[in-house]
Design a protein around this motif. Structure first.
Motif, short mmCIF file in Angstrom:
data_model
loop_
_atom_site.label_atom_id
_atom_site.label_comp_id
_atom_site.label_asym_id
_atom_site.label_seq_id
_atom_site.Cartn_x
_atom_site.Cartn_y
_atom_site.Cartn_z
N VAL A 148 57.31 95.16 46.55
CA VAL A 148 57.84 94.79 47.86
C VAL A 148 58.53 93.45 47.73
O VAL A 148 58.34 92.74 46.74
N GLY A 149 59.32 93.08 48.73
CA GLY A 149 59.94 91.76 48.66
C GLY A 149 61.12 91.64 49.60
O GLY A 149 61.63 92.64 50.10
N TYR A 150 61.53 90.40 49.80
CA TYR A 150 62.67 90.14 50.66
C TYR A 150 63.91 90.76 50.04
O TYR A 150 63.99 90.93 48.82
N THR A 151 64.86 91.10 50.88
CA THR A 151 66.07 91.71 50.37
C THR A 151 66.76 90.79 49.35
O THR A 151 66.76 89.57 49.53
N ASN A 152 67.24 91.39 48.26
CA ASN A 152 67.94 90.66 47.21
C ASN A 152 67.02 89.85 46.28
O ASN A 152 67.50 89.04 45.49
N ALA A 153 65.70 90.06 46.38
CA ALA A 153 64.77 89.29 45.54
C ALA A 153 64.82 89.77 44.09
O ALA A 153 64.44 89.03 43.18
N GLY A 154 65.27 91.01 43.89
CA GLY A 154 65.38 91.53 42.53
C GLY A 154 64.45 92.70 42.24
O GLY A 154 64.15 92.99 41.08
N LYS A 155 64.01 93.40 43.28
CA LYS A 155 63.07 94.53 43.09
C LYS A 155 63.69 95.64 42.25
O LYS A 155 63.08 96.11 41.30
#
Ligand SMILES: Nc1nc2c(ncn2[C@@H]2O[C@H](COP(=O)(O)OP(=O)(O)OP(=O)(O)O)[C@@H](O)[C@H]2O)c(=O)[nH]1
Length: 454
Positions: A210-217
């Motif tokens: 999971v993660g904020y948009t554009n974090a690199g998932k």
């Protein structure tokens, strides 16, 4: 009406900054995010600016002077940008008045995010969710605009806008369409929960990114799976969860699940859609929170993600263990890296794995630095409730052998004429069930796995 050609691929982006609004982010960072969102649906941003204001004006949200200034900017450009993104939630009346004043199409934050979700939805379920959110948005605007006008104008309608009867008809048509989509969504969801149940039968732990948009998932997901998932510098490259199985060093197989990027101020119409997309997270055995450690708003983004996770029902205690992958460390200078590494070491010593006090590991999904450490942490967590056992199965019992392969991670197999000795890693419950279903199978050795957590 202007005769100048307007270009619908070019946009102005305005971030209205209310005086005194409590906000962890800087106005500039908010503007940059809005520009990024516009880029995510391929709009070319011709001009971007913060518009400070004391309080929203009921008719146009922005002040009169600002509205005129933006009209002048539009008129001065050739070709004239056909779109203005106003990064806030506009009322239907404000929306319409601004479109008239600027002679351009206006997208507020909700409309923009709906566009992005629409463009990114890959599966049937994703598309249906977005359509539902879109229709709900439209319906709320019809209702709100109608009640608003009724109050203001005694129900006479507004300057050539739709009459009361038309609005009623539109509302009914929308309601019908919404009902039909909900039915279809139910069908799709039933299929999905069947698939999920099947996956549960093969008890591989699920690891959710999971993660904020554009974090690199997606970049990390690709590195870990070597699968080709869309990974560009675009927001929401992954609306629908993507799942792949990977094998860890211990031999354990886990299912890696990539989820949609989180974002601040998600429109309410999308929260439900978002929730459905993130159901996988709730059932995950391990959550990996991917963060962009190089981002100026890293802390605000972290708080947004934690808020969404909590809203989804991920608990601080007793929930799945949480690892924070501090990504993009290749973009940090030596000193920043050192500080980050020290914090990571400390968190590993504490080994708490809670949502607000996770174990941290510094990585770069691009260069691969730190990724092995992340994998070994996942490995430790995924195997902590499992035991390595050797099961003797009569060589003729193909069904038992097949079942064992289905429900466990097979480490090795030795065969004699009469017996297959299969060494597997398996949790207690499926092991008990297996031995009950196949009474000819025998447990010949068992060794408790080393546990990472005391
Ligand atoms: N320098 C650097 N860039 C990275 C790293 N990881 C990802 N990126 C870049 O960051 C951008 C976003 O990466 P994605 O993997 O698409 O991000 P995401 O979290 O999946 O984004 P959403 O789908 O919007 O949620 C891309 O341009 C990547 O190349 C990293 O470790 N270092």
């Amino acid at each position: 009406m202007s005769t100048v050609q307007s270009d619908l691929t070019k946009a102005l982006v305005i971030h209205p900054a209310l005086a005194g609004a409590a906000d962890l982010r800087s106005e500039q960072a908010r503007l940059e995010e809005a520009v990024g969102l516009a880029g995510a649906i391929d709009l070319e941003v011709a001009h971007a600016a913060v518009a400070p204001l004391h309080r929203p004006r009921p008719a146009t949200y922005l002040g009169e002077g600002k509205v005129a200034e933006i009209a002048a900017i539009l008129n001065a450009r050739d070709p004239r940008p056909g779109l203005v993104v106003v990064d806030c939630a506009l009322s239907p009346v404000q929306h319409r008045n601004l479109e008239r004043a600027w002679n351009a199409k206006v997208l507020d934050r909700t409309a923009l995010i709906l566009e992005i979700f629409g463009a990114r939805a890959q599966t049937a379920e994703g598309r249906l969710q977005v359509e539902l959110a879109h229709l709900t948005y439209q319906r709320s605007r019809l209702v709100r605009s109608w009640t608003h006008l009724e109050r203001q104008r005694g129900g006479r309608g507004f300057l050539g806008g739709p009459g009361e009867r038309q609005i009623e008809a539109d509302r009914r048509a929308l309601a019908d369409r919404i009902d039909r989509i909900k039915e279809k969504l139910d069908q799709v969801r039933r299929t999905r929960s069947l698939q999920r149940a099947k996956r549960k039968k093969a008890p591989h732990p699920v690891v959710a990114l999971v993660g904020y948009t554009n974090a690199g998932k997606s970049t990390l997901f690709n590195r870990l799976t070597r699968a080709q998932v869309l990974a560009k510098d675009l927001l929401f490259a992954t609306l629908d969860p993507t799942m792949r199985a990977i094998t860890l060093v211990s031999g354990e197989r886990v299912v890696l699940s990539d989820t949609v990027g989180f974002i601040s101020d998600l429109p309410t119409q999308l929260v439900a859609a978002f929730r459905a997309t993130l159901e996988e997270v709730l059932e995950a055995d391990v959550i990996v929170h991917v963060r962009d450690a190089s981002h100026i708003d890293a802390e605000a983004q972290r708080q947004d993600v934690l808020a969404v996770l909590r809203e989804l029902g991920v608990r601080d205690e007793g929930g799945p263990p949480v690892i924070e992958a501090l990504n993009k460390i290749d973009l940090l200078d030596a000193e920043e890296k050192q500080t980050l590494r020290a914090a990571c070491r400390l968190s590993r010593e504490r080994a708490i794995f809670a949502i607000d006090e996770p174990v941290r590991v510094a990585i770069s999904a691009v260069t691969g630095e730190g990724v092995d450490e992340l994998l070994s942490l996942i490995d430790d967590l995924a195997t902590e409730h499992r035991e390595t056992v050797t099961v003797a199965v009569p060589a003729t019992d193909g069904a038992a052998r097949a079942r064992l392969y289905e429900i466990s991670t097979v480490l090795s197999e030795e065969r004699t004429d009469e017996t297959a000795l299969i060494t597997v890693r398996i949790a207690e419950k499926p092991r008990g069930q297996f031995l009950k279903s196949f009474p000819h199978a025998r447990l010949v050795a068992s060794a408790v796995e080393q546990r990472y957590r005391a």
